[in-house]
Design a protein around this motif. Structure first.
Motif, PDB file in Angstrom:
ATOM      1  N   TYR A  34       0.810  -1.219   0.000  1.00 40.33           N
ATOM      2  CA  TYR A  34       0.000   0.000   0.000  1.00 40.33           C
ATOM      3  C   TYR A  34       0.850   1.279   0.000  1.00 40.33           C
ATOM      4  O   TYR A  34       0.293   2.377   0.000  1.00 40.33           O
ATOM      5  N   VAL A  38      -5.975  -7.492  -1.410  1.00 39.60           N
ATOM      6  CA  VAL A  38      -6.504  -6.135  -1.583  1.00 39.60           C
ATOM      7  C   VAL A  38      -7.981  -6.277  -1.938  1.00 39.60           C
ATOM      8  O   VAL A  38      -8.328  -6.769  -3.015  1.00 39.60           O
ATOM      9  N   ALA A  39      -8.852  -5.842  -1.056  1.00 39.13           N
ATOM     10  CA  ALA A  39     -10.285  -6.112  -1.212  1.00 39.13           C
ATOM     11  C   ALA A  39     -10.892  -5.424  -2.430  1.00 39.13           C
ATOM     12  O   ALA A  39     -11.769  -5.978  -3.097  1.00 39.13           O
ATOM     13  N   ASP A  40     -10.431  -4.224  -2.747  1.00 35.75           N
ATOM     14  CA  ASP A  40     -11.029  -3.449  -3.828  1.00 35.75           C
ATOM     15  C   ASP A  40     -10.227  -3.632  -5.118  1.00 35.75           C
ATOM     16  O   ASP A  40      -9.021  -3.385  -5.157  1.00 35.75           O
ATOM     17  N   TYR A  41     -10.916  -4.046  -6.184  1.00 39.76           N
ATOM     18  CA  TYR A  41     -10.243  -4.338  -7.459  1.00 39.76           C
ATOM     19  C   TYR A  41      -9.537  -3.106  -8.022  1.00 39.76           C
ATOM     20  O   TYR A  41      -8.379  -3.182  -8.453  1.00 39.76           O
ATOM     21  N   GLU A  42     -10.221  -1.974  -8.034  1.00 35.25           N
ATOM     22  CA  GLU A  42      -9.618  -0.761  -8.582  1.00 35.25           C
ATOM     23  C   GLU A  42      -8.418  -0.318  -7.752  1.00 35.25           C
ATOM     24  O   GLU A  42      -7.442   0.211  -8.280  1.00 35.25           O
ATOM     25  N   ARG A  43      -8.490  -0.542  -6.436  1.00 32.94           N
ATOM     26  CA  ARG A  43      -7.349  -0.192  -5.585  1.00 32.94           C
ATOM     27  C   ARG A  43      -6.147  -1.064  -5.954  1.00 32.94           C
ATOM     28  O   ARG A  43      -5.011  -0.584  -6.012  1.00 32.94           O
ATOM     29  N   ARG A  77      -5.517  -2.475  -8.863  1.00 33.27           N
ATOM     30  CA  ARG A  77      -4.993  -1.987 -10.149  1.00 33.27           C
ATOM     31  C   ARG A  77      -4.164  -0.724  -9.949  1.00 33.27           C
ATOM     32  O   ARG A  77      -3.096  -0.551 -10.561  1.00 33.27           O
TER      33      ARG A  77
END
Length: 208
Positions: free
Chosen positions: A142, A172-177, A179
């Motif tokens: 992160y 990482v739970a959020d896909y866009e995060r 990426r």
């Protein structure tokens, strides 16, 4: 009164961060691939997971073989001599630096993980040929800027680098995060660099 030994204090701090009473993904994954750096609680959850999804051990072993194939391809066919391996996991056989330096002894590898268990075993990742170098960073995916800044001590970021992120982005739970984090690291690497990603996908098989 003598000053406390910094290395002893650092080792104590690492041990304090390791919880052996709860299963840990890096440790039961280590169990799946035949490693020895796991505890009874990890083997118990590992056996339970195998009952639910018996194919997961094959996934773990296949992932390890994929790492070897990817590194060989990058060294032999793309001429890559630098690797940034984020989400290293516990060392087992044929780690990135071992595969790369067998083929090209001058290869440089930086491992990155923020797991205290991995940090405790980092010495196994720091062996190197005289011509090459390996390093370990206790850092977090992160914080891409911190990773790139610290990696400069070992890697020449004006030359191509292979970014390896294997079985890590699922945390990482959020896909866009996810990426975005990958894009940030890649943006700090020069032209001619490569990205290697391996991770699970959500399918109906084994879903509960």
């Amino acid at each position: 009164m003598s000053e406390p030994d910094p290395q002893f204090a650092a080792a104590a701090e690492i041990r304090a961060r390791i919880d052996t009473t709860k299963p840990h993904s890096a440790r039961f994954w280590n169990y799946f691939v035949g490693g020895k750096d796991n505890y009874e609680v990890d083997r118990e959850i590992g056996d339970h997971i195998k009952e639910i999804f018996p194919g997961l051990v094959d996934v773990a072993l296949s992932s390890r073989r994929f790492l070897g194939r990817a590194v060989r391809y990058l060294v032999e066919e793309q001429g890559i001599r630098q690797f940034l391996d984020i989400g290293t996991g516990l060392p087992t056989a044929d780690n990135t630096h071992e595969v790369a330096q067998r083929l090209a002894p001058d290869s440089r590898i930086v491992y990155v993980d923020n797991d205290p268990m991995v940090l405790a075993h980092a010495r196994a990742l720091l062996t190197s040929t005289p011509e090459g170098r390996t390093a370990y960073l206790d850092a977090d995916l992160y914080d891409p800027e911190a990773i790139l800044k610290a990696a400069e001590a070992t890697l020449d970021l004006s030359q191509p680098v292979a970014l390896m992120i294997l079985n890590t982005l699922g945390h990482v739970a959020d896909y866009e995060r996810a990426r975005g984090l990958v894009s940030q690291v890649m943006a700090g690497l020069p032209a001619g660099s490569h990205l290697v990603i391996s991770d699970s996908t959500a399918t109906s098989e084994g879903m509960i």
